[in-house]
Scaffold this motif. Structure first.
Motif, short mmCIF file in Angstrom:
data_model
loop_
_atom_site.label_atom_id
_atom_site.label_comp_id
_atom_site.label_asym_id
_atom_site.label_seq_id
_atom_site.Cartn_x
_atom_site.Cartn_y
_atom_site.Cartn_z
N ASN A 79 -7.88 2.24 8.30
CA ASN A 79 -7.97 2.57 6.88
C ASN A 79 -8.75 1.48 6.14
O ASN A 79 -8.44 0.30 6.26
N PRO A 80 -9.79 1.84 5.37
CA PRO A 80 -10.66 0.83 4.74
C PRO A 80 -9.92 -0.19 3.89
O PRO A 80 -10.25 -1.37 3.90
N LYS A 81 -8.92 0.26 3.13
CA LYS A 81 -8.21 -0.66 2.24
C LYS A 81 -7.47 -1.73 3.05
O LYS A 81 -7.55 -2.92 2.75
N ASN A 82 -6.72 -1.28 4.06
CA ASN A 82 -5.99 -2.24 4.88
C ASN A 82 -6.93 -3.07 5.74
O ASN A 82 -6.71 -4.26 5.96
N PHE A 107 -1.13 3.66 13.60
CA PHE A 107 -2.14 2.71 14.10
C PHE A 107 -3.44 2.88 13.33
O PHE A 107 -4.07 1.90 12.92
N LEU A 108 -3.84 4.13 13.09
CA LEU A 108 -5.07 4.39 12.35
C LEU A 108 -4.94 3.95 10.89
O LEU A 108 -5.87 3.37 10.32
N LEU A 109 -3.79 4.22 10.28
CA LEU A 109 -3.58 3.84 8.89
C LEU A 109 -3.60 2.33 8.71
O LEU A 109 -4.08 1.82 7.70
N SER A 155 0.85 -1.19 0.00
CA SER A 155 0.00 0.00 0.00
C SER A 155 0.89 1.25 0.00
O SER A 155 1.70 1.43 0.90
N PRO A 156 0.78 2.11 -1.00
CA PRO A 156 1.71 3.24 -1.12
C PRO A 156 1.64 4.25 0.02
O PRO A 156 2.66 4.83 0.40
N ILE A 157 0.44 4.50 0.55
CA ILE A 157 0.28 5.58 1.53
C ILE A 157 1.14 5.39 2.77
O ILE A 157 1.87 6.31 3.18
N PRO A 158 1.13 4.24 3.46
CA PRO A 158 1.99 4.10 4.63
C PRO A 158 3.47 4.15 4.30
O PRO A 158 4.28 4.63 5.11
#
Length: 223
Positions: free
Chosen positions: A132-135, A126-128, A18-21
């Motif tokens: 996060n819906p994708k994860n 922790f929230l990501l 996942s690119p965001i994290p």
């Protein structure tokens, strides 16, 4: 247990790439308080994966998704729902991609990473990882696979540990690389961040779509 590990490997891979994290941890490494922020982010990321995975495993076991008959059917239905959700997320991700020639926009919260301390970075991670819906869709699917497999406690611990290590490896590796070779890693991390922000939609669309189809297939097979 080997069958369960095979089930969770693609799910862990989806979380890992996942690119965001990855972008977020890179930003912590480029921030003024790189040491504390990056460590906090790594710890929060791993903690989120572990907590949600364990909770889902416990719920799946408690409501009888393990075994055969109705429990097995319920587990298959859950996988079908999660697979459909992943496909919908893939479509949403693709529609949100930047138009040709447009500059990709990073989330606003990324601008605040420069000032984050260890606790704040841990909370964000922790929230990501866990909310996060994708994860969350991937972790839920992994938890259902583990919780419905009639594993012993020791085996569950091993499988959850494997899932956590694989899912968190792409966040851990930049932190380790920065600790070992700070100056050399800085340039590579900057280039990687730029590429990930530019191709976030395409990467996540492909991965979520593929995993969604796999989960739907497993759900149909289990009915």
């Amino acid at each position: 247990m080997r069958e369960v590990i095979g089930d969770i490997l693609p799910l862990a891979l989806t979380v890992a790439i996942s690119p965001i994290p990855i972008v977020a941890v890179i930003l912590t490494l480029l921030a003024p308080r790189a040491g504390g922020a990056s460590l906090g982010f790594l710890l929060g990321w791993l903690a989120g994966i572990v907590v949600v995975s364990v909770v889902v495993v416990m719920i799946a076991s408690a409501i009888g998704l393990s075994g055969h008959g109705s429990g097995s059917t319920a587990g298959a239905i859950v996988k079908l729902v999660l697979g459909a959700g992943a496909v919908l997320l893939a479509g949403r991700q693709w529609r949100s991609r930047p138009r040709p020639g447009a500059e990709p926009k990073a989330p606003k919260w990324m601008a605040a990473i420069d000032t984050m301390t260890l606790p704040k970075a841990a909370g964000l991670a922790f929230l990501l990882s866990g909310v996060n819906p994708k994860n969350l869709a991937m972790i839920l699917a992994a938890g259902v696979s583990i919780g419905s497999a009639d594993l012993a406690i020791g085996q569950i611990v091993v499988v959850v540990a494997i899932f956590t290590v694989l899912a968190g490896c792409t966040v851990a590796l930049p932190v380790l690389a920065y600790a070992v070779a700070r100056e050399r890693a800085r340039g590579a991390l900057t280039e990687l961040r730029t590429w990930l922000v530019a191709h976030n939609a395409a990467v996540m669309t492909a991965v979520l779509g593929l995993i969604g189809v796999v989960l739907i297939g497993k759900g149909i097979a289990g009915l």
